[in-house]
Motif scaffolding. Structure first.
Motif, short mmCIF file in Angstrom:
data_model
loop_
_atom_site.label_atom_id
_atom_site.label_comp_id
_atom_site.label_asym_id
_atom_site.label_seq_id
_atom_site.Cartn_x
_atom_site.Cartn_y
_atom_site.Cartn_z
N VAL A 214 -2.29 21.01 -3.17
CA VAL A 214 -1.83 19.69 -2.66
C VAL A 214 -2.11 19.63 -1.17
O VAL A 214 -1.64 20.48 -0.40
CB VAL A 214 -0.34 19.48 -2.95
N VAL A 215 -2.95 18.66 -0.83
CA VAL A 215 -3.28 18.49 0.58
C VAL A 215 -2.21 17.65 1.31
O VAL A 215 -1.78 17.95 2.44
CB VAL A 215 -4.67 17.83 0.70
N GLY A 216 -1.75 16.64 0.63
CA GLY A 216 -0.70 15.78 1.21
C GLY A 216 -0.24 14.76 0.20
O GLY A 216 -0.92 14.49 -0.80
N ARG A 217 0.98 14.15 0.47
CA ARG A 217 1.54 13.17 -0.44
C ARG A 217 1.19 11.80 0.12
O ARG A 217 1.90 11.24 0.97
CB ARG A 217 3.03 13.35 -0.60
N VAL A 218 0.10 11.29 -0.36
CA VAL A 218 -0.44 10.05 0.20
C VAL A 218 0.49 8.88 -0.07
O VAL A 218 0.79 8.03 0.80
CB VAL A 218 -1.85 9.79 -0.37
N ALA A 219 0.95 8.77 -1.29
CA ALA A 219 1.82 7.63 -1.63
C ALA A 219 3.06 7.60 -0.78
O ALA A 219 3.51 6.55 -0.28
CB ALA A 219 2.19 7.71 -3.13
N GLN A 220 3.65 8.71 -0.61
CA GLN A 220 4.85 8.81 0.19
C GLN A 220 4.56 8.50 1.64
O GLN A 220 5.33 7.79 2.31
CB GLN A 220 5.48 10.21 0.02
#
Length: 887
Positions: free
Chosen positions: A39-45
């Motif tokens: 997981v690179v990052g939580r884009v939606a969040q």
């Protein structure tokens, strides 16, 4: 520790994302080579979307021109790694490496910009431009400190991961230097002079290390070839080559292969071979060498017996300037093979050898040699045939041919002696030498006649000087020792005349000559000795007996004997004795020859029965055998005459009772003929007066010597008739028995093998002549029957049986047996009186016993007044004998 670092990193990313959102752009960072799903990052969040809105509003990532290695998870709205991230592939040497991404949200449609930075890790090792670097450096001429540039390595990483340092594998000849300049050049420096012959190629490894943690390395191989100069001479691998070859090695055989090496290269290391010298010098052309391969081969033949050891000096030179040389030698030992046969030489020969030479006499001296050595040169000798000569060894290789048995020149006059020699090789070789040894003669053999007794047959009345036969004596000696001369030894004939008055012997040829004509009636047998004497010193002699049998010829005609009385039943009387007078003529001889003889007369009475003896004609012949065998024939009257004459008895008999119609007087013409060739005869006329019985008795009384002649005559007639019947029965039985025996003997003669007649001595035999003129002999004694009146005579019929060969008779070698000499016979003819009638037997040569039957029948039927004696012998061979004599 790694857990704490991860937590801090996530906090930083959240802070950075919040900042990017506040400015309308989200920025993330991820390490290259992160695992798929990270997981690179939580884009939606980070974009301020509620949980569950990401999927409802269809949140997705749109890449800009390059392949994105991340994606947005539809459920969680997180940005995750979807494939391998390689910073060097994405950005190369650029730093930093940032990827621009667009995130699309529908309902309502909005676009957000996201920046993803890929950070470097030390995942690439240094890489040289080539894996192998080849360098060429000349030996000795390149000085220490010389530098040779090299290309450095490269590293795809950046930063400290790409900072490189170099090292060189351990060597005393080289080192590596890096120049601290902008280009950072790399050099290989020579630290020590090179020797190609020691190390022709140096293989080194240059290693490049980066500054990463951990450090990665890359290598490059340096192949340094040392260039050659002509600083080395060719060197042989052996200073001396030892070779062993058999002497029968063929041309082209490999003797040796020499090898010289030159550590130099190129033309400096190319070696040329030459034969520098050969010992002995005469063998220079025997060997050849290949200049390039160093193979030495035979060009000629080896001969152990000539040269057993060869020395060859070989040199090798390179092609440098000037060329450098190397030397070696070859010692060739020749191995002996069995290629020479033994040689036999006669050094001395003493021939001819006397046949009386003693055992041990040296005949020849021999020398035997073999050029081979060892077992191949050891020789054994012998002679063939093994007798009567042998070898005696005197010294090594020297022999004497000596006499081992007594010699006999008459048996073997010359010997072909073969001396054989054989060596001990494998296979063995042999040599031979023939020696001809002739045997000289000594007078050790006396002349030997082919027969101890020679039998010669000659007809009487032969011409003086006629050759009777030939004797031959063999003397096996040669020259004068074998030259034979013949001489006649005196021997009395009949006790008063010597044989030399009748015959002579030729001294050279042995022919027996007649000095005068021979008369059988005077001499029947001549017996004398012939001596043969050789010309040796001292002379030797041998004797043989010669028996000359005189064969009778028909040179005497029959002659009538005077009658003792006449009358019926008596003998024919002469005219001087009374009777019905008149002189009658008897003709004797052959052809026109005639002789007057006394008149013959006889009486017969009327009514005389058939078979009554009226008269008996008596005649003799001075010859013998067939020539003296007489037969009586009635010439006149012919036809139905009342009288007949016995063929061999001469008895005149009545054929029927006399009748008055026959007349008072009968004139009979009787011919007496012998069986000679040509036959001789005498003719007589017999007058028979037919009277009454009383007159006949008176006539008989007048002509007889005693009274009562008539009664005597009648008694004789009666006895004769009775005796005739008895003798007829006996004769028929005898003839039947003889006929059966003759048939049996004839059958045996047809199946029995015929034995050849062999000459030789034997018992005394008698000789006769056959009717057809053949002559034969017998060892059996004949029986002679003689009459009381007239001259004594022997009638001999003889056949020759088989004689055994004489003991010790030598076989003829060179001369044939003279044909004129026959088998031995001896003995005088039968003494006593002459027979009244001689019946000659049938002499051999195919006459069968069946021929006896008609003659015996004639004797039986001839009348009562006959007598005979005989000896019967088998006739089943051509030389069988038989004698029958009747009188």
């Amino acid at each position: 520790m790694w857990v704490c670092c991860g937590a801090v990193l996530r906090v930083l990313l959240l802070v950075q994302a919040a900042w990017w959102v506040s400015v309308g752009q989200v920025r993330y960072s991820v390490s290259e080579e992160a695992k798929v799903g990270t997981v690179v990052g939580r884009v939606a969040q980070d974009l301020g979307l509620e949980a569950g809105d990401a999927e409802a509003r269809r949140l997705r990532l749109v890449a800009q021109g390059r392949r994105a290695s991340v994606e947005v998870s539809g459920a969680s709205g997180a940005l995750v790694v979807s494939s391998r991230l390689d910073r060097e592939e994405l950005c190369g040497k650029s730093a930093p490496c940032a990827l621009r991404l667009e995130v699309l949200v529908e309902r309502p449609l909005r676009v957000f910009h996201v920046e993803l930075e890929v950070t470097d890790i030390n995942d690439n090792a240094p890489v040289f431009p080539v894996a192998r670097k080849n360098l060429s450096i000349a030996e000795f001429t390149t000085l220490p400190g010389s530098r040779f540039p090299l290309e450095g390595a490269s590293d795809a990483d950046i930063g400290s991961n790409a900072q490189l340092s170099y090292t060189l594998s351990p060597t005393e000849h080289f080192r590596i230097e890096e120049e601290k300049s902008r280009s950072k050049s790399l050099f290989l420096v020579l630290a020590k002079p090179l020797d190609r012959e020691t190390v022709p190629v140096h293989r080194l490894v240059v290693t490049a290390s980066d500054g990463g943690r951990p450090s990665l390395t890359g290598t490059m191989e340096l192949v340094i070839t040392v260039l050659d100069v002509n600083d080395n001479a060719p060197q042989f691998n052996q200073s001396v080559y030892t070779v062993i070859l058999p002497e029968d090695a063929s041309e082209g055989t490999l003797v040796a292969r020499v090898n010289a090496t030159d550590p130099d290269l190129g033309i400096y290391g190319e070696v040329i071979y030459e034969i520098e010298a050969v010992v002995p010098p005469s063998a220079t052309d025997v060997f050849s060498i290949d200049a390039r391969s160093g193979e030495i081969r035979l060009r000629g033949a080896l001969d152990f017996e000539t040269v057993s050891l060869y020395h060859l000096h070989i040199k090798a030179k390179d092609k440098g300037t000037p060329p450098l040389l190397g030397h070696c030698s070859i010692e060739l030992e020749v191995l002996d093979v069995n290629d020479n046969a033994p040689e036999v030489r006669v050094t001395s020969l003493s021939v001819p050898v006397s046949e009386e030479a003693s055992v041990g006499t040296v005949v020849a001296l021999l020398s035997v040699s073999d050029r081979d050595s060892g077992a191949n040169g050891r020789v054994r000798c012998w002679v063939r045939p093994s007798s009567p000569f042998g070898l005696v060894s005197r010294l090594s290789g020297s022999y004497s041919l000596v006499l081992r048995e007594a010699l006999d020149r008459e048996r073997v006059s010359e010997y072909e002696v073969e001396v054989l020699a054989e060596d001990g090789g494998s296979p063995p070789l042999s040599g031979r030498r023939g020696v001809r040894v002739s045997v000289s003669d000594v007078n050790d053999n006396a002349p030997s006649f082919s027969q101890a007794v020679y039998t010669v047959l000659t007809r009487e009345n032969n011409a003086a000087g006629a050759e009777l036969g030939r004797v031959w004596a063999r003397d096996p000696d040669e020259a004068g020792n074998g030259r034979v001369r013949y001489s006649l030894w005196e021997a009395a004939v009949g006790g008063w005349r010597s044989a030399s008055s009748y015959v002579s012997v030729d001294a050279e040829s042995g022919r027996v000559w007649a000095l005068q004509a021979l008369d059988y009636e005077e001499v029947q047998v001549l017996e004398f000795e012939v001596r043969a004497v050789d010309a040796g010193e001292p002379p030797l002699s041998g004797n043989a007996t010669v028996q000359v049998f005189v064969v009778d010829e028909n040179d005497n005609a029959p002659s009538l004997l005077p009658a003792a009385g006449g009358g019926a039943g008596g003998e024919a009387g002469g005219g001087a004795r009374g009777g019905a007078g008149g002189s009658l003529e008897a003709w004797s001889g052959e052809g026109s020859e005639a002789l007057m003889v006394p008149s013959l007369w006889a009486w017969a009475s009327w009514g005389s029965p058939a078979g009554q003896v009226v008269a008996k004609i008596r005649a003799v012949d001075a010859d013998s055998g067939y020539n003296a065998w007489l037969r009586y024939e009635l010439w006149e009257p012919r036809g139905k005459a009342p009288f007949r004459v016995g063929l061999y008895s001469g008895e005149v008999r009545t054929t029927r009772a006399l009748e008055e119609a026959d007349g008072p007087r009968q004139r009979l013409l009787i011919v007496v003929r012998d069986h000679g060739e040509p036959p001789r005869s005498v003719t007589a006329t017999l007058s028979v007066s037919v009277v009454e019985g009383a007159e006949a008795a008176a006539a008989v009384a007048a002509g007889s010597s005693g009274p009562r002649a008539s009664s005597v005559s009648e008694e004789v007639s009666l006895l004769s008739s009775a005796s005739t019947n008895v003798w007829l029965v006996v004769a028929i039985c005898a003839v039947s028995s003889l006929f059966v025996l003759a048939v049996v003997l004839y059958g045996a003669s047809r199946w029995a093998p015929r034995a050849g007649v062999v000459s030789g001595p034997g018992p005394t035999t008698l000789v006769c002549a056959s009717e057809v003129g053949s002559w034969s002999y017998s060892q059996r004694q004949s029986r002679s029957l003689c009459v009381a009146e007239g001259a004594g005579k022997s009638d001999l019929m003889v056949f020759s049986p088989n004689f055994p060969p004489p003991p010790g008779a030598a076989a003829k070698e060179t001369q044939p047996e003279p044909p004129a000499l026959l088998d031995t016979v001896s003995g005088p003819p039968c003494p006593g009186t002459r027979p009244f009638l001689s019946l000659l037997s049938f002499c051999g040569h195919g006459i069968s016993p069946l021929g006896l039957v008609p003659w015996i029948l004639l004797l039986v039927l001839d009348g009562v007044n006959w007598s005979f004696s005989f000896m019967f012998c088998p006739l089943w061979t051509s030389s069988g004998s038989c004698f029958i004599q009747v009188g």
